[in-house]
Design an enzyme around this catalytic site. Structure first.
Site, PDB file in Angstrom:
ATOM      1  N   SER A 100      20.046  43.407  -0.875  1.00  0.00           N
ATOM      2  CA  SER A 100      19.097  43.524  -1.991  1.00  0.00           C
ATOM      3  C   SER A 100      19.657  44.534  -2.979  1.00  0.00           C
ATOM      4  CB  SER A 100      17.739  44.031  -1.491  1.00  0.00           C
ATOM      5  OG  SER A 100      16.930  44.434  -2.590  1.00  0.00           O
ATOM      6  N   TYR A 146      13.129  49.992   3.951  1.00  0.00           N
ATOM      7  CA  TYR A 146      13.611  48.691   3.464  1.00  0.00           C
ATOM      8  C   TYR A 146      14.914  48.877   2.683  1.00  0.00           C
ATOM      9  CZ  TYR A 146      14.052  44.300   1.002  1.00  0.00           C
ATOM     10  OH  TYR A 146      14.554  43.117   0.503  1.00  0.00           O
TER      11      TYR A 146
HETATM   12  P1  NAP Z   1      10.154  35.134   2.241  1.00  0.00           P
HETATM   13  O1  NAP Z   1       9.837  34.061   1.272  1.00  0.00           O
HETATM   14  O2  NAP Z   1       9.067  36.005   2.759  1.00  0.00           O
HETATM   15  O3  NAP Z   1      10.970  34.490   3.446  1.00  0.00           O
HETATM   16  C1  NAP Z   1      11.347  35.257   4.575  1.00  0.00           C
HETATM   17  C2  NAP Z   1      11.845  34.321   5.646  1.00  0.00           C
HETATM   18  O4  NAP Z   1      12.152  35.098   6.817  1.00  0.00           O
HETATM   19  C3  NAP Z   1      10.815  33.304   6.038  1.00  0.00           C
HETATM   20  O5  NAP Z   1      11.435  32.062   6.299  1.00  0.00           O
HETATM   21  C4  NAP Z   1      10.223  33.870   7.321  1.00  0.00           C
HETATM   22  O6  NAP Z   1       9.765  32.787   8.106  1.00  0.00           O
HETATM   23  C5  NAP Z   1      11.450  34.540   7.917  1.00  0.00           C
HETATM   24  N1  NAP Z   1      11.084  35.593   8.865  1.00  0.00           N
HETATM   25  C6  NAP Z   1      10.305  36.681   8.642  1.00  0.00           C
HETATM   26  N2  NAP Z   1      10.163  37.387   9.772  1.00  0.00           N
HETATM   27  C7  NAP Z   1      10.867  36.733  10.735  1.00  0.00           C
HETATM   28  C8  NAP Z   1      11.084  36.953  12.110  1.00  0.00           C
HETATM   29  N3  NAP Z   1      10.548  38.017  12.747  1.00  0.00           N
HETATM   30  N4  NAP Z   1      11.839  36.074  12.804  1.00  0.00           N
HETATM   31  C9  NAP Z   1      12.380  35.002  12.177  1.00  0.00           C
HETATM   32  N5  NAP Z   1      12.215  34.736  10.877  1.00  0.00           N
HETATM   33  C10 NAP Z   1      11.459  35.595  10.163  1.00  0.00           C
HETATM   34  O7  NAP Z   1      11.222  36.143   1.587  1.00  0.00           O
HETATM   35  P2  NAP Z   1      12.540  35.872   0.728  1.00  0.00           P
HETATM   36  O8  NAP Z   1      12.338  36.518  -0.572  1.00  0.00           O
HETATM   37  O9  NAP Z   1      12.949  34.479   0.796  1.00  0.00           O
HETATM   38  O10 NAP Z   1      13.534  36.807   1.554  1.00  0.00           O
HETATM   39  C11 NAP Z   1      14.766  36.357   2.074  1.00  0.00           C
HETATM   40  C12 NAP Z   1      15.723  37.551   2.095  1.00  0.00           C
HETATM   41  O11 NAP Z   1      15.947  37.994   0.765  1.00  0.00           O
HETATM   42  C13 NAP Z   1      15.209  38.760   2.868  1.00  0.00           C
HETATM   43  O12 NAP Z   1      16.268  39.306   3.634  1.00  0.00           O
HETATM   44  C14 NAP Z   1      14.792  39.723   1.783  1.00  0.00           C
HETATM   45  O13 NAP Z   1      14.891  41.071   2.198  1.00  0.00           O
HETATM   46  C15 NAP Z   1      15.809  39.391   0.713  1.00  0.00           C
HETATM   47  N6  NAP Z   1      15.426  39.788  -0.645  1.00  0.00           N
HETATM   48  C16 NAP Z   1      14.335  39.252  -1.238  1.00  0.00           C
HETATM   49  C17 NAP Z   1      13.989  39.683  -2.507  1.00  0.00           C
HETATM   50  C18 NAP Z   1      12.789  39.154  -3.246  1.00  0.00           C
HETATM   51  O14 NAP Z   1      12.444  39.707  -4.313  1.00  0.00           O
HETATM   52  N7  NAP Z   1      12.141  38.117  -2.754  1.00  0.00           N
HETATM   53  C19 NAP Z   1      14.777  40.653  -3.174  1.00  0.00           C
HETATM   54  C20 NAP Z   1      15.876  41.161  -2.524  1.00  0.00           C
HETATM   55  C21 NAP Z   1      16.212  40.726  -1.269  1.00  0.00           C
HETATM   56  P3  NAP Z   1       8.585  32.790   9.200  1.00  0.00           P
HETATM   57  O15 NAP Z   1       7.467  33.589   8.629  1.00  0.00           O
HETATM   58  O16 NAP Z   1       8.317  31.336   9.373  1.00  0.00           O
HETATM   59  O17 NAP Z   1       9.206  33.415  10.418  1.00  0.00           O
END
Ligand code: NAP
Length: 265
Positions: free
Chosen positions: A142, A155
């Site tokens: 991130s 985080y």
């Molecule tokens: P998201 O829409 O909340 O998706 C997160 C994914 O991780 C979901 O598929 C969730 O599925 C899975 N997950 C969560 N806890 C889990 C667990 N204990 N075991 C297995 N799977 C798990 O978030 P996203 O934005 O796509 O995030 C993806 C990545 O991008 C993350 O690493 C996040 O830190 C990073 N990121 C996001 C942003 C942003 O602004 N969105 C910015 C920077 C970095 P289930 O709930 O079905 O398990």
């Protein structure tokens, strides 16, 4: 339309958000898929659509990566697979709470997912890729791994770990044919923000769509970038920071403390 078979890509956190878009784009690039997350209903719906649209093979694994048994089972699949050619370590959770507000057990669970699971899965696949002399590991960090003060400290620190770990993987694995990419998304419109407790970020004018984020990240991969920061307009800004970081390293080799400490020996 499917292009030539590229092997199998494992995508963690593929049930929604960035991971689901990776699954879509990688299927369209001709990868078979192993999709991992807790919500199997969502995973299976995505798998059905991708099989219909692209004809690739898709396996879904319902797993909580904070559960050591489930994590070990996935590690075993990675270690034993002959066909896996890519690992996308995407599953992650965030928080916006300050250190005085955040629950320490939630912070520990965040470390377990964002750091421990990502590390163990990488350790499982690295020897396989090294033995084959090929394979790609994409780790989702991130921008707060650099802009530490913007969100919850645990985080941000977990994402700084992912960035540092990527540098180390590059040092240890690149000359063995393994491709490493660390991706630093900025604010991206996913359920991440609902989970983190700050849903209104999804509507902010500076927030990117998950589709643009993943398409840019894959373009960065194609261009050979080690670190891809889709919202950063000028990649030279990153290169300057990275050059300054590397230039510090030789300056640490000193037996005497800096003169500013007044320690005479
Ligand atoms: P998201 O829409 O909340 O998706 C997160 C994914 O991780 C979901 O598929 C969730 O599925 C899975 N997950 C969560 N806890 C889990 C667990 N204990 N075991 C297995 N799977 C798990 O978030 P996203 O934005 O796509 O995030 C993806 C990545 O991008 C993350 O690493 C996040 O830190 C990073 N990121 C996001 C942003 C942003 O602004 N969105 C910015 C920077 C970095 P289930 O709930 O079905 O398990």
């Amino acid at each position: 339309m499917t292009s030539t078979h590229k092997g199998t890509a494992v995508v963690t956190g593929a049930s929604t958000g960035i991971g689901a878009v990776y699954a879509d784009r990688l299927a369209k690039r001709g990868y078979d898929l192993i999709l991992v997350a807790r919500n199997t209903e969502r995973l299976n719906a995505l798998a059905d659509r991708l099989v219909k649209e692209t004809g690739v093979k898709v396996k879904t694994i319902g797993a909580d990566l904070n559960d050591r048994k489930s994590l070990a089972a996935l590690e075993k699949i990675l270690k034993e697979s002959k066909d896996i050619s890519m690992l996308v370590n995407n599953a992650g959770v965030g928080s916006v709470a300050s250190i005085l507000e955040a629950d320490v057990d939630e912070m520990e669970a965040m470390i377990a997912l964002n750091i421990t699971a990502l590390t163990r899965l990488t350790y499982a696949i690295a020897p396989v890729f090294t033995a084959k002399g090929s394979g790609t590991i994409i780790n989702i960090a991130s921008v707060v791994g650099i802009a530490i003060e913007l969100l919850n400290g645990v985080y941000s620190a977990s994402k700084a770990y992912v960035l540092s770990f990527g540098h180390s993987l590059q040092k240890d694995l690149a000359d063995k044919g393994v491709r490493i990419q660390t991706v630093l998304p900025g604010g991206t419109a996913t359920e991440f923000w609902d989970v983190a407790g700050y849903a209104k970020v999804k509507e902010a004018p500076t927030t990117m769509s998950a589709e643009d984020l993943v398409d840019a990240a894959l373009a960065g991969l194609d261009n050979g970038e080690l670190v891809t920061i889709p919202p950063l307009q000028d990649h030279d800004d990153w290169l300057q920071w990275e050059t300054a970081r590397r230039a510090l390293a030789p300056k640490f080799a000193n037996s005497k403390p800096g003169r500013r400490y007044g320690i005479a020996s």
